[in-house]
Design a protein around this motif. Sequence first.
Motif, PDB file in Angstrom:
ATOM      1  N   ALA A  53       3.104  10.080 -12.968  1.00 29.42           N
ATOM      2  CA  ALA A  53       3.196  10.911 -13.576  1.00 29.42           C
ATOM      3  C   ALA A  53       3.960  11.766 -13.968  1.00 29.42           C
ATOM      4  N   LEU A  54       5.636  10.358 -13.230  1.00 28.73           N
ATOM      5  CA  LEU A  54       6.822  10.833 -13.736  1.00 28.73           C
ATOM      6  C   LEU A  54       6.757  12.666 -13.393  1.00 28.73           C
ATOM      7  N   ALA A  55       6.018  13.136 -13.139  1.00 26.70           N
ATOM      8  CA  ALA A  55       6.122  14.542 -11.775  1.00 26.70           C
ATOM      9  C   ALA A  55       6.002  14.915 -10.762  1.00 26.70           C
ATOM     10  N   ALA A  56       6.207  15.877 -10.395  1.00 25.64           N
ATOM     11  CA  ALA A  56       5.630  16.472  -8.789  1.00 25.64           C
ATOM     12  C   ALA A  56       5.223  17.190  -9.605  1.00 25.64           C
ATOM     13  N   ASN A  57       3.445  16.697  -9.529  1.00 25.64           N
ATOM     14  CA  ASN A  57       2.349  17.789 -10.319  1.00 25.64           C
ATOM     15  C   ASN A  57       0.842  17.166  -9.688  1.00 25.64           C
ATOM     16  N   GLY A  58       0.480  17.963  -9.976  1.00 26.94           N
ATOM     17  CA  GLY A  58      -1.504  17.684  -9.652  1.00 26.94           C
ATOM     18  C   GLY A  58      -1.913  16.356  -9.929  1.00 26.94           C
ATOM     19  N   ILE A  59      -1.004  15.868 -11.534  1.00 27.31           N
ATOM     20  CA  ILE A  59      -1.966  14.940 -11.511  1.00 27.31           C
ATOM     21  C   ILE A  59      -1.297  13.961 -10.541  1.00 27.31           C
ATOM     22  N   ALA A  60       0.348  13.576  -9.614  1.00 33.24           N
ATOM     23  CA  ALA A  60       0.707  12.955  -9.362  1.00 33.24           C
ATOM     24  C   ALA A  60      -0.052  12.904  -7.597  1.00 33.24           C
ATOM     25  N   ALA A  61      -0.616  13.902  -7.100  1.00 39.04           N
ATOM     26  CA  ALA A  61      -1.502  14.239  -6.203  1.00 39.04           C
ATOM     27  C   ALA A  61      -2.611  13.699  -6.202  1.00 39.04           C
ATOM     28  N   THR A  62      -3.064  13.899  -6.820  1.00 40.42           N
ATOM     29  CA  THR A  62      -3.941  13.167  -7.745  1.00 40.42           C
ATOM     30  C   THR A  62      -4.061  11.812  -7.163  1.00 40.42           C
ATOM     31  N   ALA A  63      -3.426  11.006  -8.249  1.00 41.39           N
ATOM     32  CA  ALA A  63      -2.880   9.552  -8.368  1.00 41.39           C
ATOM     33  C   ALA A  63      -2.935   9.258  -6.594  1.00 41.39           C
ATOM     34  N   VAL A  64      -2.128  10.279  -5.653  1.00 40.42           N
ATOM     35  CA  VAL A  64      -2.135   9.867  -4.462  1.00 40.42           C
ATOM     36  C   VAL A  64      -3.106   9.260  -3.413  1.00 40.42           C
ATOM     37  N   MET A  65      -4.459  10.245  -3.748  1.00 42.10           N
ATOM     38  CA  MET A  65      -5.795  10.514  -3.303  1.00 42.10           C
ATOM     39  C   MET A  65      -6.703   9.376  -4.011  1.00 42.10           C
ATOM     40  N   ASN A  66      -6.425   8.471  -5.274  1.00 36.01           N
ATOM     41  CA  ASN A  66      -7.416   7.257  -5.544  1.00 36.01           C
ATOM     42  C   ASN A  66      -6.466   6.662  -5.026  1.00 36.01           C
ATOM     43  N   THR A  67      -5.023   6.288  -5.547  1.00 35.32           N
ATOM     44  CA  THR A  67      -4.853   5.146  -4.675  1.00 35.32           C
ATOM     45  C   THR A  67      -4.887   4.347  -3.638  1.00 35.32           C
ATOM     46  N   PHE A  68      -4.841   5.652  -2.614  1.00 32.89           N
ATOM     47  CA  PHE A  68      -5.613   5.605  -1.437  1.00 32.89           C
ATOM     48  C   PHE A  68      -6.804   4.947  -0.587  1.00 32.89           C
ATOM     49  N   LEU A  69      -7.642   5.811  -1.690  1.00 30.02           N
ATOM     50  CA  LEU A  69      -9.867   5.743  -1.451  1.00 30.02           C
ATOM     51  C   LEU A  69      -9.415   4.400  -2.135  1.00 30.02           C
ATOM     52  N   ALA A  70      -9.080   4.386  -3.199  1.00 27.82           N
ATOM     53  CA  ALA A  70      -9.143   2.560  -3.795  1.00 27.82           C
ATOM     54  C   ALA A  70      -8.920   1.834  -2.820  1.00 27.82           C
ATOM     55  N   ALA A  71      -8.169   1.717  -2.682  1.00 25.39           N
ATOM     56  CA  ALA A  71      -7.514   1.000  -1.401  1.00 25.39           C
ATOM     57  C   ALA A  71      -8.152   0.153   0.061  1.00 25.39           C
ATOM     58  N   SER A  72      -8.709   1.591   0.164  1.00 22.18           N
ATOM     59  CA  SER A  72      -9.516   1.564   1.261  1.00 22.18           C
ATOM     60  C   SER A  72     -11.076   1.577   0.849  1.00 22.18           C
ATOM     61  N   TRP A 106       0.987  -1.140  -0.430  1.00 19.84           N
ATOM     62  CA  TRP A 106       0.286  -0.935   0.224  1.00 19.84           C
ATOM     63  C   TRP A 106       1.097   0.820   0.214  1.00 19.84           C
ATOM     64  N   PHE A 107       2.005   1.328   1.009  1.00 22.91           N
ATOM     65  CA  PHE A 107       3.155   2.139   0.514  1.00 22.91           C
ATOM     66  C   PHE A 107       3.526   2.549  -0.417  1.00 22.91           C
ATOM     67  N   GLY A 108       4.291   1.181  -0.633  1.00 23.11           N
ATOM     68  CA  GLY A 108       4.702   2.057  -2.200  1.00 23.11           C
ATOM     69  C   GLY A 108       4.017   1.957  -2.590  1.00 23.11           C
ATOM     70  N   TRP A 109       2.693   1.383  -3.051  1.00 20.64           N
ATOM     71  CA  TRP A 109       2.311   1.793  -3.907  1.00 20.64           C
ATOM     72  C   TRP A 109       1.862   3.363  -4.749  1.00 20.64           C
ATOM     73  N   PHE A 110       2.178   4.189  -3.536  1.00 22.04           N
ATOM     74  CA  PHE A 110       2.382   5.712  -3.676  1.00 22.04           C
ATOM     75  C   PHE A 110       2.959   5.783  -4.831  1.00 22.04           C
ATOM     76  N   GLY A 111       3.944   5.174  -5.101  1.00 22.11           N
ATOM     77  CA  GLY A 111       5.200   5.668  -6.611  1.00 22.11           C
ATOM     78  C   GLY A 111       4.727   5.100  -7.231  1.00 22.11           C
ATOM     79  N   PHE A 112       4.399   3.444  -7.089  1.00 20.47           N
ATOM     80  CA  PHE A 112       3.971   3.250  -8.362  1.00 20.47           C
ATOM     81  C   PHE A 112       3.013   3.740  -9.396  1.00 20.47           C
ATOM     82  N   ASN A 113       1.532   4.289  -9.186  1.00 19.37           N
ATOM     83  CA  ASN A 113       0.741   5.066  -9.378  1.00 19.37           C
ATOM     84  C   ASN A 113       1.094   6.739  -9.307  1.00 19.37           C
ATOM     85  N   ALA A 114       1.224   7.164  -8.192  1.00 19.19           N
ATOM     86  CA  ALA A 114       1.933   8.501  -8.146  1.00 19.19           C
ATOM     87  C   ALA A 114       3.484   8.606  -8.785  1.00 19.19           C
ATOM     88  N   GLY A 115       4.209   8.221  -9.095  1.00 18.69           N
ATOM     89  CA  GLY A 115       4.923   8.181  -9.774  1.00 18.69           C
ATOM     90  C   GLY A 115       4.870   8.135 -11.138  1.00 18.69           C
TER      91      GLY A 115
END
Lengths: 112, 424
Positions: free
Chosen positions: B227-246, B216-225
């Motif tokens: 985006a290949l950038a530190a931007n809003g899409i990466a941030a969205t991916a972090v939130m989406n990843t968390f919520l989908a796991a939950s 679960w922890f590593g998946w933030f890098g998998f999904n938000a990473g």
Amino acid sequence: MKLVTAIIKPHKLEDVKDALKEAGITGMTVDEVKGFGRQGGKTEIYRGAEYVVDLLPKVRVEAIVPDELADQVAEIIVVSARTGKIGDGKVWITTVDKLIRIRTGELGEDAV
Amino acid sequence: MKGFLVIDTGDTAWMLISTGLVLFMTPGLAFFYGGMVRAKNVLGMLMQNFFAMGLMAIIWVTIAFSLAFGNFGDGGFIGNLDFAWMRNINATTGNEAFALTIPFVLFCAYQMTFAVITPALITGATADRFKFKAYGIFIALWLVLVYAPVAHWVFGGGWLAKLGALDFAGGAVVHINAGAAALAVILVLGKRRGWPREGMHPHNLPFTLLGTGILWFGWFGFNAGSALAANGIAATAVMNTFLAASAGMIGWLLFERIKDGKPTTLGAASGAVAGLVAITPCAGYVGGMAPIIIGLIAGVLCVFAIQLKFKFGYDDSLDVIGVHLVGGLIGALLLGFFADAAVNPAVKNQGLFTGGDAKLLWFQFVASAVTLVFSFTVSFIIAKGIDKLIGLRIAEEDEFEGMDLSQHAESAYSFGSTGSMDRI
């Protein structure tokens, strides 16, 4: 000499041990065993697949005692191991033909 | 391969971290699976996963990365050898076609962590019986012959990407791909002896939960990473990843509670992973409540999917097909409903529920089906070939003894009452 063997619930071991010590028993042997009786098994579920675990953990207690103490020891175990629920276990007494203390070579009741 | 790279330090920092995060998923996966096998097989399972970190990395930089990402954006089927043997991979020059703001060598390293975990996913299906030597040969060939082409089609700007199919972090490339391969290999391998009559209980569920936490922890890098950038899409991916796991966990537990009577820890772990798998292709393309819906659907449907093996009689030991193949398919197809250009301008066709038509759903179906069929077919051929040459499966007595002793001459646990008597 008699060998008193008891199969009891694991969590009653401390009670049985304390009661036997109080009655002056000088030694006992304990091991963890598994088995089933009337209690039957338990069902475990892993990802929806049910498994009946029919061998439940129990503790076996063994003590060798002089003939005249055997009934008393068995009684102590029965009282101290009882919960009143199914699965409390059993106690039985068998005759021991010969007993030797390894350290001294003492025989019979001297070796108890 | 001309032009200089404009390195963005923020993007680079995030991708350095993401690379570490994704690499950590493979040991996480090792413990997720390792807890589910019997005690005599746990080292065999850990070893197969750890070994992927060794072998896959070397094959990746030697040839597979180039086959996946050479000819970037050509709309074709396979890359070239421009980047083989680490040629043209460095930290100062870039590749304009990639439009990266991070060093190219970092991109290669980041993608390498995907190449490590994808073949490792297969080990859950083949647990307790895959000969170690045969496994090593299989994943080496598989990375080159299956993973590299599929990664090119989707991540490398190949024909599926050109077609318009979307896959943010690897629903098809990673999960459908590994799941289909797992199915192919177990059809060649056969069932574990005694399955399904004997209960092959997990020997250490705390390991499995620990592994789930790491995944679960590593998946933030998998999904938000991804985006290949530190931007809003990466941030969205972090939130989406968390919520989908939950949501995946909640869906699985609710359903399990109704179906079997008790919510289990293994169910909580499985549901979270199902949610994570399903959100993978969607992570940077959907927003709002979509990840919760996607996670819930995956959590509930995967409870059904893992029962299929009993119906059809294939021994998918730790449910790689039930969770990764089916979860990957669910995610890839649901993206056809929820993809939203407001979240990510890379979405050219809106999803069915976000104002679009069925076009994207069709592309998603094509990408999923092609990946499934290609991976299954080639994996089956590789597995059959290895089986003919050196045998895929361990001997019967070795299987009885366990993977740990028979394959690695070790045992995991040297304590316990009578079990340790012969080791004093």
